[in-house]
Design an enzyme around this catalytic site. Sequence first.
Site, PDB file in Angstrom:
ATOM      1  N   LYS A  22      42.779  18.495  49.636  1.00 57.78           N
ATOM      2  CA  LYS A  22      43.772  19.455  49.116  1.00 57.78           C
ATOM      3  C   LYS A  22      43.270  20.880  49.334  1.00 57.78           C
ATOM      4  CE  LYS A  22      43.692  20.512  44.566  1.00 57.78           C
ATOM      5  NZ  LYS A  22      43.742  21.953  44.244  1.00 57.78           N
ATOM      6  N   ASN A  23      41.992  21.125  49.038  1.00 61.74           N
ATOM      7  CA  ASN A  23      41.476  22.503  49.062  1.00 61.74           C
ATOM      8  C   ASN A  23      41.121  23.006  50.456  1.00 61.74           C
ATOM      9  OD1 ASN A  23      41.973  22.627  46.377  1.00 61.74           O
ATOM     10  ND2 ASN A  23      39.834  22.459  45.724  1.00 61.74           N
ATOM     11  N   ARG A  92      47.805  28.648  41.341  1.00 61.46           N
ATOM     12  CA  ARG A  92      47.122  29.916  41.578  1.00 61.46           C
ATOM     13  C   ARG A  92      46.677  30.062  43.034  1.00 61.46           C
ATOM     14  NH1 ARG A  92      43.814  31.994  39.183  1.00 61.46           N
ATOM     15  NH2 ARG A  92      42.328  32.449  40.812  1.00 61.46           N
ATOM     16  N   CYS A 116      44.098  30.220  33.826  1.00 57.50           N
ATOM     17  CA  CYS A 116      44.528  28.811  33.755  1.00 57.50           C
ATOM     18  C   CYS A 116      43.594  28.156  32.737  1.00 57.50           C
ATOM     19  CB  CYS A 116      44.452  28.149  35.121  1.00 57.50           C
ATOM     20  SG  CYS A 116      42.771  27.774  35.589  1.00 57.50           S
ATOM     21  N   ARG A 121      40.094  33.385  35.745  1.00 62.58           N
ATOM     22  CA  ARG A 121      40.313  33.250  37.196  1.00 62.58           C
ATOM     23  C   ARG A 121      40.769  34.579  37.834  1.00 62.58           C
ATOM     24  NH1 ARG A 121      41.300  27.771  38.187  1.00 62.58           N
ATOM     25  NH2 ARG A 121      40.803  28.151  40.379  1.00 62.58           N
ATOM     26  N   ASP A 304      34.002  20.788  40.426  1.00 67.56           N
ATOM     27  CA  ASP A 304      35.201  19.934  40.414  1.00 67.56           C
ATOM     28  C   ASP A 304      34.871  18.479  40.132  1.00 67.56           C
ATOM     29  OD1 ASP A 304      37.067  21.722  42.994  1.00 67.56           O
ATOM     30  OD2 ASP A 304      36.642  22.133  40.900  1.00 67.56           O
ATOM     31  N   VAL A 326      29.840  27.680  37.006  1.00 68.84           N
ATOM     32  CA  VAL A 326      30.825  28.324  37.877  1.00 68.84           C
ATOM     33  C   VAL A 326      31.986  28.936  37.107  1.00 68.84           C
ATOM     34  CG1 VAL A 326      32.446  27.947  39.791  1.00 68.84           C
ATOM     35  CG2 VAL A 326      30.209  26.815  39.806  1.00 68.84           C
ATOM     36  N   ARG A 396      48.621  16.880  41.000  1.00 70.92           N
ATOM     37  CA  ARG A 396      48.383  18.079  41.827  1.00 70.92           C
ATOM     38  C   ARG A 396      47.357  17.794  42.914  1.00 70.92           C
ATOM     39  NH1 ARG A 396      47.607  23.544  38.668  1.00 70.92           N
ATOM     40  NH2 ARG A 396      47.339  24.066  40.850  1.00 70.92           N
TER      41      ARG A 396
END
Length: 419
Positions: A22-23, A92, A116, A121, A304, A326, A396
């Site tokens: 996804k990223n 975002r 979020c 962020r 993540d 992070v 998502r």
Amino acid sequence: MTRITITGRRQLTGQVRAAGAKNAALPILASTLLGGGDCQITNLPQVRDVATMNTLLSLLGASVKQDGNKVVINTDTVQSLEAPYDLVKTMRASVLVLGPLLARFGEAIVSLPGGCAIGPRPVNLHLDGFKKLGATIELAHGYIRAHTTGLKGQRIDLETPTVTGTENLIMAACLAKGTTIINNAAMEPEIEDLANFLNTRGANIMGAATGRIMIEGVSQLHGAEYTVMPDRIETGTYLIAGMVTGGDVEVHHCIPGHLDSLISKLRECGAEVHETTDSIRIKAPKRIQALDVQTFPYPGFPTDLQAQMMAMMSVADGTSVITENVFESRYLHVPELQRMGASITVDGSRAVVKGVPQLTGAQVMASDLRASAGLVLAALAAEGETQITRVYHLERGYERIEDKLQGLGAIVHREPASA
Ligand code: EPZ
């Protein structure tokens, strides 16, 4: 609002295929706004965030023809330069259209993404970089208005290695006049995937994923075909699912080298891990050994996967300390795990997780994408039934998660939430 119900304590065994990342897909899709003809992108994950990005591109006037995991995009017909609040607030990463729109059209109007569940962020580093390249930035009424009469290559020293900030600046620099050097750039593999895609389109990017990226601006790009890299976070999530259920799980069509930090931690917990060039197989130990984890930018342990690791440490032998370096507040999964019997205390960026012999199923609520993945893993390990609401968070970033878990032997199904 739908929810998923999981009956835990089923050993997961078998094979599962990693979806596209996804990223990596999100910046690659946004970068088609740099123009230059048809782009055919395959191995796209069929997840909500990718659908949202394709909707945004269509809204800007691009032609977007999606067919399953493939999309053909042509942005020659783009006529709007505005990414509206109603869409940006749902994702975002929409801020990724700022760099390409600014570089190609000299203007971009993008709603500030806002905070979020995992923190405020900010995007200040993106904007400071655009200013360095010769853009004027105005913040008004919740929108970023960026304008330039022509971007010029510059040296940009990033205060922190922001992932989407690095991606936004790479895209802007592609069409700038002259050379741009980005120092302290993020080194996530998704950035290398974006650079590879842009270089196949005629860009001139060197050093992606090394922390120091050099971009020679070109006058225009051309179309290309590209296959998105596998999703390392989805891969890691299924490996940890194998761990928490005492199972034997193999993820294929993945890139083991992207998960070195996780694999060494899982081995430290007692797992048997076998790697090939495109697969990772994990055999869980009888009892998971507790261990400490600190999250860092790549190649450190990925933030993540922090929630997923916490779910696993909740049933480990001993006490683990997790430190989130992070994001400011990425512990929204903790109260939900506590409802399932986890023994966790949070103090600032540190969470002390005291392993318990058994979690119990409960009704829990997802708060953000990776927190919901942590709840799924806890549910797979728990005695009894767990109902997870607000599963749109999960959708998502996880493609067909129920099918994939059922394929490994889990008892999971989706139902419309009663309330
Ligand atoms: C990307 O978010 C990922 N999203 C996130 O994945 C991931 O958690 C994060 O990188 C860290 O790896 C996408 O790639 C779409 P950052 P990003 O900018 O780019 C601070 C998921 O689950 N910062 O690297 O927004 C920031 O507050 C998502 O798929 C500034 O201060 O993260 C944070 O503390 C969740 N100013 C740190 O840097 C800025 O201008 C890292 O953020 C930008 C960032």
